[in-house]
Design a protein around this motif. Structure first.
Motif, PDB file in Angstrom:
ATOM      1  N   SER A   1     -11.653   1.940  -5.961  1.00 19.60           N
ATOM      2  CA  SER A   1     -10.476   2.184  -6.803  1.00 19.60           C
ATOM      3  C   SER A   1      -9.227   2.489  -5.992  1.00 19.60           C
ATOM      4  O   SER A   1      -8.105   2.408  -6.502  1.00 19.60           O
ATOM      5  CB  SER A   1     -10.752   3.342  -7.762  1.00 19.60           C
ATOM      6  OG  SER A   1     -10.990   4.537  -7.039  1.00 19.60           O
ATOM      7  N   SER A   2      -9.408   2.859  -4.741  1.00 21.87           N
ATOM      8  CA  SER A   2      -8.286   3.161  -3.859  1.00 21.87           C
ATOM      9  C   SER A   2      -8.434   2.331  -2.592  1.00 21.87           C
ATOM     10  O   SER A   2      -9.453   2.415  -1.902  1.00 21.87           O
ATOM     11  CB  SER A   2      -8.263   4.645  -3.515  1.00 21.87           C
ATOM     12  OG  SER A   2      -7.206   4.936  -2.614  1.00 21.87           O
ATOM     13  N   THR A   3      -7.435   1.528  -2.304  1.00 22.16           N
ATOM     14  CA  THR A   3      -7.481   0.652  -1.133  1.00 22.16           C
ATOM     15  C   THR A   3      -6.204   0.800  -0.316  1.00 22.16           C
ATOM     16  O   THR A   3      -5.163   1.246  -0.826  1.00 22.16           O
ATOM     17  CB  THR A   3      -7.660  -0.815  -1.537  1.00 22.16           C
ATOM     18  OG1 THR A   3      -6.587  -1.187  -2.410  1.00 22.16           O
ATOM     19  CG2 THR A   3      -8.988  -1.037  -2.247  1.00 22.16           C
ATOM     20  N   SER A   4      -6.291   0.404   0.931  1.00 18.86           N
ATOM     21  CA  SER A   4      -5.145   0.461   1.828  1.00 18.86           C
ATOM     22  C   SER A   4      -5.161  -0.771   2.702  1.00 18.86           C
ATOM     23  O   SER A   4      -6.243  -1.264   3.070  1.00 18.86           O
ATOM     24  CB  SER A   4      -5.220   1.731   2.687  1.00 18.86           C
ATOM     25  OG  SER A   4      -4.132   1.806   3.581  1.00 18.86           O
ATOM     26  N   TYR A   5      -3.967  -1.274   3.054  1.00 19.38           N
ATOM     27  CA  TYR A   5      -3.877  -2.505   3.838  1.00 19.38           C
ATOM     28  C   TYR A   5      -2.824  -2.391   4.926  1.00 19.38           C
ATOM     29  O   TYR A   5      -1.807  -1.716   4.754  1.00 19.38           O
ATOM     30  CB  TYR A   5      -3.494  -3.692   2.945  1.00 19.38           C
ATOM     31  CG  TYR A   5      -4.510  -4.019   1.893  1.00 19.38           C
ATOM     32  CD1 TYR A   5      -4.434  -3.475   0.622  1.00 19.38           C
ATOM     33  CD2 TYR A   5      -5.575  -4.883   2.180  1.00 19.38           C
ATOM     34  CE1 TYR A   5      -5.373  -3.766  -0.350  1.00 19.38           C
ATOM     35  CE2 TYR A   5      -6.520  -5.185   1.223  1.00 19.38           C
ATOM     36  CZ  TYR A   5      -6.409  -4.624  -0.039  1.00 19.38           C
ATOM     37  OH  TYR A   5      -7.357  -4.918  -0.990  1.00 19.38           O
ATOM     38  N   ALA A   6      -3.062  -3.099   6.007  1.00 18.06           N
ATOM     39  CA  ALA A   6      -2.016  -3.274   7.002  1.00 18.06           C
ATOM     40  C   ALA A   6      -0.939  -4.170   6.408  1.00 18.06           C
ATOM     41  O   ALA A   6      -1.235  -5.070   5.608  1.00 18.06           O
ATOM     42  CB  ALA A   6      -2.594  -3.918   8.260  1.00 18.06           C
ATOM     43  N   ASP A   7       0.308  -3.931   6.776  1.00 15.94           N
ATOM     44  CA  ASP A   7       1.409  -4.722   6.234  1.00 15.94           C
ATOM     45  C   ASP A   7       1.225  -6.216   6.497  1.00 15.94           C
ATOM     46  O   ASP A   7       1.611  -7.055   5.680  1.00 15.94           O
ATOM     47  CB  ASP A   7       2.732  -4.258   6.840  1.00 15.94           C
ATOM     48  CG  ASP A   7       3.174  -2.907   6.312  1.00 15.94           C
ATOM     49  OD1 ASP A   7       4.034  -2.270   6.956  1.00 15.94           O
ATOM     50  OD2 ASP A   7       2.651  -2.476   5.260  1.00 15.94           O
TER      51      ASP A   7
END
Length: 119
Positions: A56-62
């Motif tokens: 439900s929570s994700t993070s990505y490099a630009d």
């Protein structure tokens, strides 16, 4: 400690797609934060994406936002990284990694999957 095995790498033309998979064993998969990292030739390993235990929570490099999507299937003990719109700069060895929420660093790593994007 959880063991991780990546698959799905290969050679693709620019603009193409691949999906990496990371199969986990030896631990409670749903308790792990999963991450994907990559290391290009001559460069340091860099963060690509991460997912909390439920997805439900994700993070990505630009550099990959809008093109890569991290997901997970806790019933299959597997994390996925579909990659679209690949560019030559995405060429690297991709690693999946796992950590518990009590740890600040990823402590379990797979062996890596090679992705080569030709121009």
């Amino acid at each position: 400690q959880v063991q991780l095995v990546e698959s799905g790498g290969g050679l693709v033309q620019a603009g193409g797609s691949l999906r990496l998979s990371c199969a986990a064993s030896g631990g409670t998969f749903s308790s792990y934060i999963m991450g994907w990292f990559r290391q290009a030739p001559g460069k340091e390993r860099e963060f690509v994406a991460s997912s909390n235990w439920s997805g439900s929570s994700t993070s990505y490099a630009d550099s990959v936002k809008g093109r890569f999507t991290i997901s997970r299937d806790n019933a299959k003990n597997t994390s996925y990284l579909p990659m679209n719109g690949l560019i030559p700069e995405d060429t690297a060895v991709y690693y999946c990694a796992a950590r518990t929420s009590s740890k600040s660093m990823f402590g379990s790593w797979g062996q890596g999957a090679q992705v080569i994007v030709s121009s």
